[in-house]
Motif scaffolding. Structure first.
Motif, mmCIF file in Angstrom:
data_model
loop_
_atom_site.group_PDB
_atom_site.id
_atom_site.type_symbol
_atom_site.label_atom_id
_atom_site.label_comp_id
_atom_site.label_asym_id
_atom_site.label_seq_id
_atom_site.Cartn_x
_atom_site.Cartn_y
_atom_site.Cartn_z
ATOM 1 N N ILE A 191 0.841 -1.199 0.000
ATOM 2 C CA ILE A 191 0.000 0.000 0.000
ATOM 3 C C ILE A 191 0.874 1.247 0.000
ATOM 4 O O ILE A 191 0.661 2.175 -0.785
ATOM 5 N N SER A 194 2.363 1.651 -3.479
ATOM 6 C CA SER A 194 1.484 2.129 -4.555
ATOM 7 C C SER A 194 1.075 3.570 -4.295
ATOM 8 O O SER A 194 0.882 4.341 -5.232
ATOM 9 N N GLU A 195 0.987 3.947 -3.019
ATOM 10 C CA GLU A 195 0.656 5.341 -2.739
ATOM 11 C C GLU A 195 1.800 6.261 -3.138
ATOM 12 O O GLU A 195 1.586 7.372 -3.631
ATOM 13 N N GLU A 254 1.860 6.704 -6.863
ATOM 14 C CA GLU A 254 0.813 7.642 -7.263
ATOM 15 C C GLU A 254 1.266 9.080 -6.991
ATOM 16 O O GLU A 254 1.036 9.989 -7.774
ATOM 17 N N VAL A 283 -4.831 14.337 -3.015
ATOM 18 C CA VAL A 283 -4.260 12.996 -2.980
ATOM 19 C C VAL A 283 -5.249 11.986 -2.425
ATOM 20 O O VAL A 283 -5.364 10.869 -2.909
ATOM 21 N N LYS A 330 -12.538 11.909 1.204
ATOM 22 C CA LYS A 330 -13.725 11.074 1.364
ATOM 23 C C LYS A 330 -14.977 11.886 1.045
ATOM 24 O O LYS A 330 -16.049 11.631 1.594
ATOM 25 N N LYS A 348 -12.255 14.272 -12.580
ATOM 26 C CA LYS A 348 -13.687 14.540 -12.417
ATOM 27 C C LYS A 348 -14.025 16.012 -12.513
ATOM 28 O O LYS A 348 -15.195 16.382 -12.569
#
Lengths: 233, 215
Positions: free
Chosen positions: B37, B40-41, B44, B127, B130, B143
């Motif tokens: 994790i 992959s973070e 990114e 980054v 929620k 988006k």
């Protein structure tokens, strides 16, 4: 359990008791994530996985769980499984994890998961329970996929957009531009589009069912009169 | 009475047993996936850095030229974070900072900001957040392009009162129905720029240009 019963379980999950368009359970993710095929199918498969594992793991311990404790214990197990799925997606499918975001933890609150555990896994042994959970999950996935396709084609004019998030960079070229130079049709992407699409799907399924019944009735052999299937809430 | 006590105890033991089991499963999954994790973070994050720092701005190995930034109220961070420095011909040109907007609609919004040496924002990206999908998530790039509105803004052109959404009398756009989200980010961006202003020299100089890494 014989073969016919397994077939019935599959048939129930995929068509007769389809959670998406017959039982109408789990509408929150259904409506929210079905804006593209990839999103819908990914969340559907994650849900199916959680359902299969939770039903399959709750069935063998069902006799050890006192009746009055079953809901908290079932929810605990489901929540753990969902979190495990979330960790795994976060680690190995980061792009998809970001897209599905809050809807992964929300699988816990998807009533279809608890409903199948309560209605099926708490009364049956492990294998049929796991199959039931998986079949119901697949039924939901199918509805999510079809609804996602309808909304994506109408709303964006593409199919499979974002597939590289699920399958890696090599899938980048797999996006189909069904309608080139499409300007977009926003309502199909927005939540109302999901409601309208779902309504059409339910109507379509009912129509198919009615037609099948009429065919059965018009046969010369006197068949017992079946009451039309009532929609369930 | 005794019977009730016993059944209560049984219930409690039962629940405790399942909770312990559940915790064990969760903890082991956490430890198994933790490294992947984090990795992959980080991958990114690197993609993001390349988006917000124009490649014309630096010729150094930006990923290696990093600096630990202590937790700061202005950045909204509670832990040590990492700043990445962009340099052009050895001269500092921009710094990439992490910041947290604590007051999003659904909790913390993690940001990454690139600030040019002259105090101008080169870019801001979200980054992790929620916020409500389909409503507050236009702060994410694919988006919505709202977040690009920060490009080129600085505290030299906008005063404190301008660092607000238009609804509150500021200069920043927002979308009706989701004002809390952009409000939080605008506030965080302004505070991060204040932080940059106060710590500019420390940020760039601290461990000087790094040695060429031998490959």
């Amino acid at each position: 359990m014989n073969l016919q019963e397994y077939k019935d379980i599959l048939h129930n999950g995929l068509w007769k008791q389809n959670p998406g368009i017959v039982q109408l359970l789990g509408l929150c993710p259904l409506l929210a994530v079905s804006s593209t095929v990839v999103n819908g199918v990914s969340l559907g498969l994650a849900t199916a996985l959680v359902m299969a594992v939770s039903s399959g793991s709750i069935a063998p311990i069902r006799s050890y769980v006192p009746n009055e404790l079953r809901i908290p214990v079932f929810i605990l197990i489901i929540a753990v499984l969902v979190t495990v799925v979330q960790y795994l997606m976060n680690a190995y499918m980061y792009g998809l994890y970001v897209v599905l975001g809050i809807f992964i933890p929300l699988i816990v609150t998807n009533c279809i998961v608890l409903a199948r555990v309560e209605a099926f896994a708490s009364k049956n042994s492990a294998l049929p329970s796991a199959l039931d959970g998986f079949a119901m999950g697949l039924g939901l996935t199918a509805v999510l996929g079809v609804l996602g396709a309808m909304r994506e084609v109408l709303g964006k004019g593409t199919l499979f957009s974002g597939i590289d998030l699920a399958l890696g960079d090599m899938a980048q070229g797999w996006v189909l531009h069904v309608i080139p130079d499409y300007k977009g049709f926003l309502i199909a992407i927005l939540p109302p589009g999901a409601f309208i699409g779902l309504g059409l799907l339910i109507a379509g399924r009912n129509w198919l069912n009615l037609r099948a019944e009429q065919k059965a009735r018009s046969k010369p052999v006197p068949a017992p009169i079946v009451s039309p299937e009532a929609a369930q809430g | 009475m005794k019977r009730i006590a016993r059944s209560t105890l049984q219930t409690a033991v039962n629940l405790v047993f399942f909770s312990v089991l559940a915790t064990a499963v969760l903890a082991s999954t956490y430890f198994m996936t933790h490294d992947a994790i984090v990795k992959s973070e980080e991958a990114e994050k690197l993609k993001l850095i390349n988006q917000i720092v124009p490649s014309a701005l630096f010729d150094n190995d930006i990923i290696q030229d990093k600096l630990s930034v202590p937790a700061s109220e202005l950045l909204g961070t509670e832990d040590v974070t990492t700043a990445y420095r962009a340099r052009l011909k050895g001269e500092p040109s921009a710094v990439v900072l992490e910041s947290v907007a604590p007051d999003g609609y659904s909790g913390r919004i993690a940001l990454i900001l690139a600030v040019r040496a002259n105090g101008e924002l080169a870019g801001v990206r979200v980054v992790a957040h929620k916020e409500t999908p389909g409503l507050g998530d236009y702060i994410e790039l694919p988006k919505g392009t709202w977040i690009k509105g920060f490009d080129g803004k600085s505290r030299a052109i906008y005063k404190d009162a301008d660092w607000k959404v238009k609804k509150d009398g500021g200069q920043f756009d927002y979308m009706a129905g989701a004002t809390i989200t952009p409000r939080a980010i605008v506030k965080a961006a302004n505070k991060a720029l204040i932080y940059f202003g106060e710590n500019r020299d420390k940020l760039f100089v601290a461990n000087a240009p790094q040695k060429e890494t031998t490959k």
